[in-house]
Design an enzyme around this catalytic site. Structure first.
Site, mmCIF file in Angstrom:
data_model
loop_
_atom_site.group_PDB
_atom_site.id
_atom_site.type_symbol
_atom_site.label_atom_id
_atom_site.label_comp_id
_atom_site.label_asym_id
_atom_site.label_seq_id
_atom_site.Cartn_x
_atom_site.Cartn_y
_atom_site.Cartn_z
ATOM 1 N N ASP A 117 43.320 36.219 35.298
ATOM 2 C CA ASP A 117 41.982 35.636 35.099
ATOM 3 C C ASP A 117 41.958 34.443 34.161
ATOM 4 O O ASP A 117 40.928 33.773 34.048
ATOM 5 C CB ASP A 117 41.009 36.703 34.599
ATOM 6 C CG ASP A 117 40.713 37.737 35.670
ATOM 7 O OD1 ASP A 117 40.574 37.330 36.831
ATOM 8 O OD2 ASP A 117 40.640 38.924 35.334
ATOM 9 N N ASP A 177 41.259 37.210 44.813
ATOM 10 C CA ASP A 177 40.567 36.488 43.729
ATOM 11 C C ASP A 177 41.498 35.466 43.068
ATOM 12 O O ASP A 177 41.073 34.412 42.595
ATOM 13 C CB ASP A 177 40.082 37.430 42.626
ATOM 14 C CG ASP A 177 39.629 38.790 43.116
ATOM 15 O OD1 ASP A 177 40.091 39.224 44.177
ATOM 16 O OD2 ASP A 177 38.836 39.428 42.419
HETATM 17 N N1 GLY Z 1 37.688 40.398 40.116
HETATM 18 C C1 GLY Z 1 36.856 39.299 40.229
HETATM 19 C C2 GLY Z 1 35.637 39.594 40.994
HETATM 20 O O1 GLY Z 1 34.962 40.539 40.658
HETATM 21 O O2 GLY Z 1 35.351 38.902 41.929
#
Ligand code: GLY
Length: 397
Positions: A117, A177
């Site tokens: 992230d 993601d």
């Molecule tokens: N994990 C990132 C999202 O919730 O899209």
């Protein structure tokens, strides 16, 4: 004669309805919505006392943002929103707050990577900050962040480790993601960072494309790989309804992420992947045009929506529309994005005076019963981004 007359009237009615609908869409102006959104953002910012607090969501029954710290995966979205609000308004107070909020994240770039992230956290904040100010310090932080993110790359698999969760079960995870975090690495490779960052981003996108995109053009959320042999073990879900369901936000991370991968590499396979993910997403949208949190939740139509997926799709489709050469396709994705943006800009999705957020009705982690049908900060971030993209597009026409 009578039948002919009725037919003529019917056809005229259809043509008139289509023309008025077209006019309605053509008349939507992102400028006005941006103006009112900037005012809301300024007001929300004035209630934030501590520069190390970052809005994340607004739980039911509350009107103000709940805050998280710098290490939360959503920390970069608020500074990003402040940058977008500044970009639209040129307001000096917003710029100053955007800088303070961004700089409160600096340590993330220099700490060991906890997960993928870091791209969301630092490219949305420092990335926008550097784009708008060209501050050399911001560039340094971005280059450090890219190197930190790259430490999660596993050359045996050819992808970046997403989270070290359930390590015994899923040896090496790659989630869709994570496609969104490649932009930081591609940027770094072009701006003084190691060229290796380009190679590993391209490889990550290929591994995701080859293993997480299903035959029907929907996406697995998570690909599990053997971390030593690189073998793909299985596709599963973490935030979706089921392993084989289409989790709405995951699909939109794919739409947007593969468009960026094509923009940066010129590899047509990435472009075609973004196109087919988009077409599948558009074909399956419900009647009101805003996705449910998962397209396969059996509770539909009584399942929560995900406005964040709509905002990500809108911004991603505007990116895609700028990349495809075919004029019909360009128009198709631009129109589809405009329709989503317009829907988000009205009730029941635009919050008005209801609370500090711009958008209502997003869903974060349904399987954990967390952040269901509430405002979430990344919905506002991609919504602001989409509005700005639309504004620029209209100004260039
Ligand atoms: N994990 C990132 C999202 O919730 O899209």
């Amino acid at each position: 004669m009578r039948i002919r007359l009725s037919l003529i009237l019917f056809v005229s009615f259809i043509l008139f309805s289509c023309a008025s609908k077209k006019k309605e869409i053509a008349q939507f102006s992102p400028e006005k919505v941006l103006d009112q959104s900037v005012e809301k953002i300024k007001e929300a910012q004035s209630s934030i006392q501590n520069v190390s607090d970052f809005p994340r969501n607004i739980p039911e029954g509350q009107t103000n943002w709940e805050m998280v710290g710098a290490r939360d995966w959503c920390s970069g979205f608020w500074p990003g929103i402040l940058w977008y609000a500044y970009e639209h308004s040129n307001d000096a107070g917003l710029k100053s707050n955007a800088m303070k909020s961004t700089e409160a994240l600096e340590k993330i770039a220099y700490s060991p990577a906890e997960n993928h992230d870091i791209g969301f956290m630092l490219y949305c904040s420092y990335g926008n900050g550097y784009r708008l100010t060209k501050k050399e310090e911001y560039k340094k932080v971005l280059l450090a962040a890219a190197d930190t993110l790259a430490t999660l790359y596993n050359p045996n698999v050819g992808s970046i480790l997403s989270w070290p969760i359930k390590k015994d079960e899923y040896d090496h995870n790659t989630i869709v993601d994570n496609m969104m975090n490649l932009e930081l690495l591609f940027w770094a490779a072009k701006n003084g960072g190691s060229k290796h960052l380009y190679e590993l981003s391209e490889s990550h996108a290929k591994v995701t494309m080859d293993n997480l995109v299903r035959d029907d053009a929907s996406m697995f959320h998570l690909g599990s790989f053997n971390g030593e042999s690189g073998e793909f073990l299985k596709g599963v879900t973490h935030q979706g309804y089921a392993d084989d369901s289409m989790w709405a936000r995951g699909q939109t991370w794919g739409i947007y992420g593969f468009a960026i991968a094509y923009r940066e590499t010129g590899n047509k396979d990435f472009l075609n992947t973004s196109i087919k993910l988009t077409d599948h997403f558009l074909e399956r949208l419900p009647e009101d045009g805003i996705p449910y949190w998962d397209f396969d939740d059996p509770k539909i139509p009584n399942a929560p929506k995900d406005a964040s997926a709509a905002a990500i799709a809108a911004s991603g489709m505007l990116e895609l529309a700028g990349l495809v050469e075919d004029l019909e396709q360009k128009q198709k994705y631009t129109e589809a994005a405009k329709i989503l943006i317009e829907k988000l800009s009205n009730a029941p999705y635009y919050s008005g005076d209801a609370n500090q957020a711009l958008l209502l009705h997003s869903t974060g982690h349904h399987p954990r019963n967390s952040e269901i049908d509430v405002p979430i900060v990344y919905a506002d971030y991609y919504y602001m981004e989409a509005l700005l993209r639309l504004k620029k597009l209209e100004a260039s026409e």
